[in-house]
Design a protein around this motif. Structure first.
Motif, short mmCIF file in Angstrom:
data_model
loop_
_atom_site.label_atom_id
_atom_site.label_comp_id
_atom_site.label_asym_id
_atom_site.label_seq_id
_atom_site.Cartn_x
_atom_site.Cartn_y
_atom_site.Cartn_z
N LEU A 146 21.29 63.53 66.67
CA LEU A 146 20.78 64.69 66.90
C LEU A 146 20.50 65.27 68.07
CD1 LEU A 146 19.57 67.05 65.09
CD2 LEU A 146 17.34 65.94 65.40
N ASP A 147 20.07 64.49 68.99
CA ASP A 147 19.72 64.88 70.30
C ASP A 147 21.20 65.38 71.12
OD1 ASP A 147 17.11 64.41 70.07
OD2 ASP A 147 17.20 62.58 71.26
N TYR A 148 22.44 64.22 70.77
CA TYR A 148 23.81 64.74 71.47
C TYR A 148 24.05 65.90 70.82
CZ TYR A 148 28.25 63.41 73.08
OH TYR A 148 29.56 63.35 73.96
N ALA A 149 24.20 66.03 69.55
CA ALA A 149 24.57 67.38 69.02
C ALA A 149 24.02 68.65 69.72
CB ALA A 149 24.28 67.30 67.67
N HIS A 150 22.88 68.41 70.21
CA HIS A 150 22.09 69.70 71.04
C HIS A 150 22.78 69.93 72.41
CE1 HIS A 150 19.12 69.55 67.65
NE2 HIS A 150 19.07 70.85 67.89
N GLN A 151 23.11 68.85 72.79
CA GLN A 151 23.75 68.72 74.29
C GLN A 151 25.28 69.01 74.65
OE1 GLN A 151 22.21 64.96 75.45
NE2 GLN A 151 20.04 65.33 74.96
N ARG A 152 25.94 68.35 73.55
CA ARG A 152 27.36 68.34 73.63
C ARG A 152 27.85 69.85 73.12
NH1 ARG A 152 32.13 66.45 76.06
NH2 ARG A 152 33.70 66.33 74.47
N GLY B 184 32.66 75.94 72.81
CA GLY B 184 32.03 77.08 73.38
C GLY B 184 30.51 77.10 72.97
N VAL B 185 30.29 76.06 72.19
CA VAL B 185 28.76 76.10 71.71
C VAL B 185 28.31 74.55 71.36
CG1 VAL B 185 28.76 78.27 70.53
CG2 VAL B 185 29.39 76.33 69.34
N PRO B 186 26.95 74.45 71.48
CA PRO B 186 26.55 72.97 71.20
C PRO B 186 27.17 72.80 69.75
CG PRO B 186 24.76 74.29 72.43
CD PRO B 186 25.89 75.14 71.85
N ILE B 187 27.63 71.49 69.77
CA ILE B 187 28.21 71.09 68.40
C ILE B 187 27.23 71.23 67.22
CG2 ILE B 187 30.02 69.52 69.67
CD1 ILE B 187 28.57 67.25 68.65
N ILE B 188 25.82 71.21 67.36
CA ILE B 188 25.02 71.34 66.19
C ILE B 188 25.13 72.57 65.60
CG2 ILE B 188 23.28 72.46 67.66
CD1 ILE B 188 22.60 69.96 64.94
N HIS B 189 25.87 73.56 66.11
CA HIS B 189 26.15 74.80 65.48
C HIS B 189 27.32 74.80 64.73
CE1 HIS B 189 22.98 76.94 67.64
NE2 HIS B 189 23.50 76.92 68.79
N HIS B 190 28.11 73.76 64.85
CA HIS B 190 29.26 73.63 63.81
C HIS B 190 28.82 73.03 62.48
CE1 HIS B 190 32.01 74.51 67.20
NE2 HIS B 190 31.50 73.48 67.82
N LEU C 188 28.20 57.51 65.58
CA LEU C 188 29.33 57.52 66.57
C LEU C 188 30.41 58.55 66.42
CD1 LEU C 188 30.93 54.00 67.57
CD2 LEU C 188 32.37 56.05 67.03
N GLN C 189 30.70 58.83 65.06
CA GLN C 189 31.72 59.98 64.81
C GLN C 189 31.09 61.43 65.66
OE1 GLN C 189 34.36 59.21 63.59
NE2 GLN C 189 35.52 61.31 63.48
N ILE C 190 29.82 61.43 65.76
CA ILE C 190 29.40 62.69 66.42
C ILE C 190 29.65 62.59 67.94
CG2 ILE C 190 27.24 63.99 66.67
CD1 ILE C 190 26.44 63.57 63.84
N PHE C 191 29.14 61.19 68.32
CA PHE C 191 29.50 61.06 69.75
C PHE C 191 31.18 61.09 70.03
CE2 PHE C 191 25.27 60.12 69.88
CZ PHE C 191 24.91 59.84 71.25
N GLY C 192 31.82 61.17 69.12
CA GLY C 192 33.21 61.18 69.45
C GLY C 192 33.63 59.89 70.40
#
Length: 442
Positions: free
Chosen positions: A318-324, A328-334, A394-398
């Motif tokens: 969750l933290d990483y999704a706000h940062q990555r 063009g946008v933080p991946i939490i928006h996908h 891990l998938q979210i971290f790619g």
């Protein structure tokens, strides 16, 4: 008949009939609830909530960094005298969680604290959490059997181990009633037998390389076949608690393995070891009780530990999704990322709820016999969800998740091991299903 002016009508329509004292009006205009450290859990007693925060700090500042260091060491380095494992052990003991303290609490309050303890230890490092769990099992079972004499001899400061798995016998060691064996099959030769025919008990044979804390433990609880004069019997075995410095005990090398590398595991060998009778915790007549008891405790511990690991992986994702940033946008928006995160946290909540509910149920003083099936629900659900959640994290971290720069690949390896230890989930499902058979319905 009187008529109202437009002005009078507007004044009346502006009257606010809301009861602003209703709790709903304390919400923000655009409401959004927040979880606690325990997720969607009602308020905890203050002393338990405070202790949980202490445990979370311990998990983040002690257990996790030490677990990462141990993961990168050889098995021999991880248990050496200068290993950070011993720093972890010392700082854990400073937390003051003792068998005596838990025994003084109301049973269901102690069950809640037990669950929180292992959730938070799992949040830090699953392997170290299992080391703590195995480390208290000899004393915990002594307390369950009312053996205060053994509790005095083996204080909490003595690191314990649980020897049950053998080279030729794995999860079937947890099925002394043979309720899930293949029809017509034979158990085969046990690898460790306790000879109960003399004044002293004589142990000869070995336990497998999967004994948690096996190479470093001070005290051991052993479950094995017993010979009462008619040959070795795996269904009428015995449970023993004894110090690990008795003559004839030797240990194998520490196991090198995929996951939970912070957890020492290794073989224990017994060359006609003489065990004084006072160390007999359960004889053949009580063996199935002893298996049932330790299995129910261990499976609950597993459910809590891997709920904590899943929570840690979900929080990191969750933290990483706000940062990555991607696209063009933080991946939490996908949308796909948000959907994945939702189901990760959903699984954590299911695992936690099932574990705490099962522990509360099994520690109800009105209940009598606890439900091993309920503990199996907790273990199989918590570990399976932990593996799924760490994989999704891990998938979210790619690609970053595959590197040792981030803790996700380690968490995934730790979670994978949980599907096998303390009874592989497939066998537990078969065994648990046997407890659902109700002879009154035939």
């Amino acid at each position: 008949m009187s008529t109202q002016t437009a002005k009078e009508i507007n004044v009346q329509s502006a009257v606010d009939d809301r009861n602003l004292d209703a709790p709903i009006y304390s919400w923000d205009a655009s409401p959004r609830g927040k979880f606690t450290l325990s997720g969607a859990e009602a308020s905890l007693p203050e002393h338990i909530a405070d202790f949980q925060q202490t445990l979370r700090n311990f998990a983040l500042n002690v257990a996790r960094p030490i677990g990462i260091k141990l993961d990168r060491m050889t098995p021999e380095e991880a248990i050496a005298k200068d290993s950070p494992f011993w720093e972890f052990r010392e700082k854990y003991l400073e937390l003051g969680v003792t068998i005596e303290a838990l025994g003084e609490m109301e049973p269901q309050e102690a069950a809640l604290l037990f669950s929180i303890l292992f959730e938070e230890l799992g949040y830090g490092d699953a392997g170290l959490a299992i080391s703590v769990g195995a480390g208290i099992l000899p004393q915990w079972l002594c307390a369950k059997f009312g053996r205060t004499d053994l509790l005095e001899e083996f204080p909490d400061s003595m690191l314990g181990c649980w020897g049950i798995t053998e080279p030729d016998h794995g999860s079937d060691m947890l099925d002394p009633s043979r309720s899930v064996v293949y029809p017509g099959s034979s158990y085969g030769r046990p690898n460790l037998v306790a000879d109960l025919t003399g004044d002293d008990i004589v142990l000869h044979g070995q336990k497998s390389a999967w004994v948690s804390n096996g190479v470093i433990a001070d005290v051991c609880i052993i479950y094995c076949a017993a010979d009462s004069g008619s040959g070795a019997s795996a269904t009428e075995g015995c449970a023993l608690v004894f110090p690990m410095d008795l003559p004839g005990i030797s240990r194998g090398k520490p196991l090198d393995k995929l996951g939970q590398r912070a957890l020492n595991q290794g073989e224990i060998f017994f060359d006609n070891v003489r065990i004084p009778r006072k160390y007999l915790l359960a004889g053949p007549e009580d063996y199935q009780r002893a298996i049932y008891c330790i299995h129910a405790e261990a499976n609950a511990l597993m459910g809590a530990t891997f709920t904590g690991l899943a929570q840690a992986a979900a929080d990191l994702a969750l933290d990483y999704a706000h940062q990555r940033i991607a696209g063009g946008v933080p991946i939490i928006h996908h949308q796909s990322v948000r959907s994945r995160l939702f189901h990760m946290f959903r699984k954590v909540e299911i695992s936690r709820s099932l574990t705490r509910r099962g522990l509360n149920f099994n520690n109800d003083p009105e209940l009598g016999t606890p439900s091993l099936c309920a503990a199996m629900f907790s273990k199989t659900t918590g570990t399976q969800h932990s593996y799924e959640v760490t994989s999704d994290a891990l998938q979210i971290f790619g690609g970053n998740g595959l590197t040792k720069e981030y803790p996700l690949e380690k968490m995934l390896r730790d979670a994978r091991a949980s599907l096998i230890e303390d009874g592989c989930n497939e066998v537990l499902a078969l065994k648990g299903g046997s407890y659902l058979i109700d002879s009154d319905k035939f």
